[in-house]
Enzyme design. Structure first.
Site, PDB file in Angstrom:
ATOM      1  N   THR A  50       0.824  -1.208   0.000  1.00 34.47           N
ATOM      2  CA  THR A  50       0.000   0.000   0.000  1.00 34.47           C
ATOM      3  C   THR A  50       0.859   1.260   0.000  1.00 34.47           C
ATOM      4  O   THR A  50       0.436   2.308  -0.487  1.00 34.47           O
ATOM      5  CB  THR A  50      -0.956  -0.023   1.205  1.00 34.47           C
ATOM      6  N   TYR A 138       5.195 -12.483   5.055  1.00 34.85           N
ATOM      7  CA  TYR A 138       4.125 -11.929   4.221  1.00 34.85           C
ATOM      8  C   TYR A 138       4.035 -12.775   2.961  1.00 34.85           C
ATOM      9  O   TYR A 138       4.939 -12.774   2.140  1.00 34.85           O
ATOM     10  CB  TYR A 138       4.466 -10.470   3.908  1.00 34.85           C
ATOM     11  N   LYS A 166       1.331 -12.514   7.694  1.00 35.66           N
ATOM     12  CA  LYS A 166       0.284 -11.795   6.978  1.00 35.66           C
ATOM     13  C   LYS A 166      -0.077 -12.662   5.776  1.00 35.66           C
ATOM     14  O   LYS A 166       0.726 -12.848   4.863  1.00 35.66           O
ATOM     15  CB  LYS A 166       0.759 -10.422   6.514  1.00 35.66           C
TER      16      LYS A 166
END
Length: 293
Positions: A50, A138, A166
């Site tokens: 992001t 992740y 994640k």
């Protein structure tokens, strides 16, 4: 520093504002972050997907980390910094730097582009974890081109220094296999699957969509954590149309457009090759964001 027991709730990955010349806009970042942390989220993630990590220089991340710590000085809020790259040596160096910058943990993505073997990926994480700083793995195969088996991810989670995962693997299959036999927390990284993941026993989520209507996302987690899944489902159902729009075109372009429209940042500029969203999506986001409580 974060521990396994600390890793729960809603973590918000923040955007990286740029001016119209694609230069880092620290002033907008400080204004945006100061507003965002008025909500009682459980942590902030800097330099993730992001945050446009592929096109944000590492020295710029350092400037943002300094600004973030200044903004968060009066609030005990964990700061996670994305340090993972497709170079193990560089990921180690960045993890060391993130610790010096005051991060509480790092987020390390599965190494991309090289398409390493699963043994190579395990060694990659082992070396990052050997720094002695908390690491959140992740998994996001849609961006890395590498899909790890549940068995391999379990071996990564068993490494000392890896405090959790994640999971943005594109569904709930990985979590379904890991959660019954994994003591470390798993956070949902696929916004549209938050409710399903919480029902399976996930510890929370790292959710780009939680930059907007943050309180509602926090409510979903709190309601699920208290066992009120029907209320959590009703709250989440109101958010789902917005989540789908925010990911219709590549994240974070829709989110940046919306944050700029709301006045949180000065411009929705992205660094090339990312491009601003279509006029059609702008119209849909504008209409929908007004009606969600």
């Amino acid at each position: 520093m974060l521990s396994e027991n600390d890793l729960h709730g809603i973590y918000v990955p923040v955007i990286t504002p740029f001016d119209t010349q694609e230069r880092l806009d620290v002033e907008s970042f400080e204004r945006y972050l100061t507003s965002l942390i008025q909500h009682d989220m459980d942590g902030i993630v800097l330099n993730g997907t992001t945050g446009e990590s592929p096109t944000t220089a590492w020295d710029e991340v350092g400037r943002l980390a300094e600004a973030a710590r200044a903004c968060m000085r009066s609030k005990a809020l964990p700061l996670v910094i994305g340090s993972g790259t497709n170079s193990t040596a560089e990921s180690v160096r960045r993890t060391e730097a993130a610790g010096l910058w005051g991060a509480d943990a790092v987020l390390a993505v599965t190494p991309y582009y090289s398409r390493p073997s699963e043994e190579g990926v395990i060694e990659h994480f082992r070396r990052i974890a050997s720094v002695g700083f908390p690491v959140i793995a992740y998994e996001v195969p849609s961006r890395t081109g590498v899909t790890l088996s549940a068995e391999t991810m379990k071996r990564i989670l068993d490494l000392d220094g890896i405090i959790g995962l994640k999971d943005a693997s594109g569904g709930t299959s990985l979590a379904e296999k890991l959660l019954p036999n994994c003591q470390k927390p798993i956070l949902c990284g696929e916004d549209a699957h938050l409710l399903e993941m919480l029902q399976l026993g996930a510890a929370g989520g790292m959710l780009a969509s939680a930059n907007v209507h943050t309180t509602a996302f926090l409510d979903v987690y709190a309601q699920a954590a208290s066992g009120n899944m029907s209320l959590a489902a009703a709250t989440f159902d109101r958010l789902l149309p917005l989540i789908r729009l925010l990911f219709r075109e590549s994240n974070p372009a829709p989110l940046k457009w919306l944050l700029a429209r709301q006045g949180h940042i000065a411009s929705d500029t992205l660094r090339c090759p990312m491009a601003r969203i279509s006029d059609a999506l702008q119209e849909e986001l504008s209409a929908l964001s007004e009606v969600i409580a």
